[in-house]
Motif scaffolding. Structure first.
Motif, PDB file in Angstrom:
ATOM      1  N   ALA A  25       0.861  -1.215  -0.019  1.00 51.56           N
ATOM      2  CA  ALA A  25      -0.095   0.067   0.147  1.00 51.56           C
ATOM      3  C   ALA A  25       0.897   1.284  -0.008  1.00 51.56           C
ATOM      4  CB  ALA A  25      -0.869   0.105   1.248  1.00 51.56           C
ATOM      5  N   GLN A  26       1.832   1.534   0.644  1.00 53.37           N
ATOM      6  CA  GLN A  26       2.683   2.418   0.809  1.00 53.37           C
ATOM      7  C   GLN A  26       3.579   2.468  -0.571  1.00 53.37           C
ATOM      8  OE1 GLN A  26       5.458   1.118   3.904  1.00 53.37           O
ATOM      9  NE2 GLN A  26       4.150   2.379   5.567  1.00 53.37           N
ATOM     10  N   ALA A  30       3.071   5.972  -3.115  1.00 52.35           N
ATOM     11  CA  ALA A  30       4.391   6.539  -3.634  1.00 52.35           C
ATOM     12  C   ALA A  30       4.123   6.899  -5.052  1.00 52.35           C
ATOM     13  CB  ALA A  30       5.422   5.974  -3.163  1.00 52.35           C
ATOM     14  N   LYS A  31       3.709   5.848  -5.895  1.00 54.10           N
ATOM     15  CA  LYS A  31       3.618   5.827  -7.269  1.00 54.10           C
ATOM     16  C   LYS A  31       2.546   6.713  -7.690  1.00 54.10           C
ATOM     17  CE  LYS A  31       2.286   3.011 -11.317  1.00 54.10           C
ATOM     18  NZ  LYS A  31       1.888   4.332 -12.102  1.00 54.10           N
ATOM     19  N   ALA A  94      -5.522   5.427  -2.598  1.00 52.01           N
ATOM     20  CA  ALA A  94      -4.191   4.755  -2.188  1.00 52.01           C
ATOM     21  C   ALA A  94      -4.149   5.306  -0.599  1.00 52.01           C
ATOM     22  CB  ALA A  94      -3.276   4.929  -3.155  1.00 52.01           C
ATOM     23  N   GLN A  95      -4.430   6.247  -0.208  1.00 53.17           N
ATOM     24  CA  GLN A  95      -4.408   6.950   1.070  1.00 53.17           C
ATOM     25  C   GLN A  95      -5.248   6.152   1.690  1.00 53.17           C
ATOM     26  OE1 GLN A  95      -4.529  11.137   0.457  1.00 53.17           O
ATOM     27  NE2 GLN A  95      -2.548  11.380   1.301  1.00 53.17           N
ATOM     28  N   ARG A  99      -4.823   3.681   5.177  1.00 53.43           N
ATOM     29  CA  ARG A  99      -5.235   3.919   6.455  1.00 53.43           C
ATOM     30  C   ARG A  99      -6.083   2.490   6.780  1.00 53.43           C
ATOM     31  NH1 ARG A  99      -7.278   8.589   4.095  1.00 53.43           N
ATOM     32  NH2 ARG A  99      -5.868  10.325   4.386  1.00 53.43           N
ATOM     33  N   VAL A 100      -6.817   1.859   6.038  1.00 51.36           N
ATOM     34  CA  VAL A 100      -7.519   0.927   6.335  1.00 51.36           C
ATOM     35  C   VAL A 100      -6.583  -0.406   6.623  1.00 51.36           C
ATOM     36  CG1 VAL A 100      -9.080  -1.251   5.585  1.00 51.36           C
ATOM     37  CG2 VAL A 100      -9.540   1.149   5.181  1.00 51.36           C
ATOM     38  N   VAL A 101      -5.544  -0.605   6.065  1.00 56.02           N
ATOM     39  CA  VAL A 101      -4.579  -1.797   6.353  1.00 56.02           C
ATOM     40  C   VAL A 101      -3.869  -1.434   7.613  1.00 56.02           C
ATOM     41  CG1 VAL A 101      -2.407  -2.926   5.848  1.00 56.02           C
ATOM     42  CG2 VAL A 101      -4.390  -2.449   3.989  1.00 56.02           C
TER      43      VAL A 101
END
Length: 126
Positions: A25-26, A30-31, A94-95, A99-101
């Motif tokens: 997810a990070q 970033a992408k 993506a943010q 947050r969910v993960v």
């Protein structure tokens, strides 16, 4: 396969997967942040080119208004504006996923503490 979140082994397996999910997810965030910046710069450059184009309506008293000019410019760059808006939405998604993960990992860690305590109490014969 579903993890048994009532055992330390099941919780550890879930946490390992969540660490992988957090990393992915990070990386995705970033992408898509980079993609958003690229889309923004492309949109803004196209808007400047349209504004200074020889075809752009010239604002003059009794002639074109700034609203006319701005509408013309917006029409020239509408596809790039859409791409930029889409890039913003992807970054926000993506943010949200990150947050969910992260929240899931925090819940599983709290559950791990509870299960660990239960196993310690059961192991002590109380």
């Amino acid at each position: 396969m579903s993890d048994d979140l009532t055992t330390p082994v099941g919780i550890e397996a879930k946490l390992r997967r969540l660490v992988t999910d957090l990393t992915m997810a990070q990386q995705t965030l970033a992408k898509v942040r980079n993609d958003e910046v690229d889309a923004k710069h492309g949109y803004e450059a196209a808007k400047r080119r349209a504004l200074f184009s020889g075809d752009c309506p010239k604002v003059a008293r009794g002639g074109y208004t700034t609203a006319d000019r701005d509408a013309w410019v917006d029409e020239q760059v509408r596809n790039l504006r859409y791409q930029y808006d889409l890039a913003v939405a992807k970054r926000e998604a993506a943010q949200d996923l990150l947050r969910v993960v992260r929240d899931q990992a925090m819940v599983v860690m709290a559950l791990a503490n509870s299960v660990r305590t239960s196993y310690q109490v059961a192991g002590s014969g109380r």
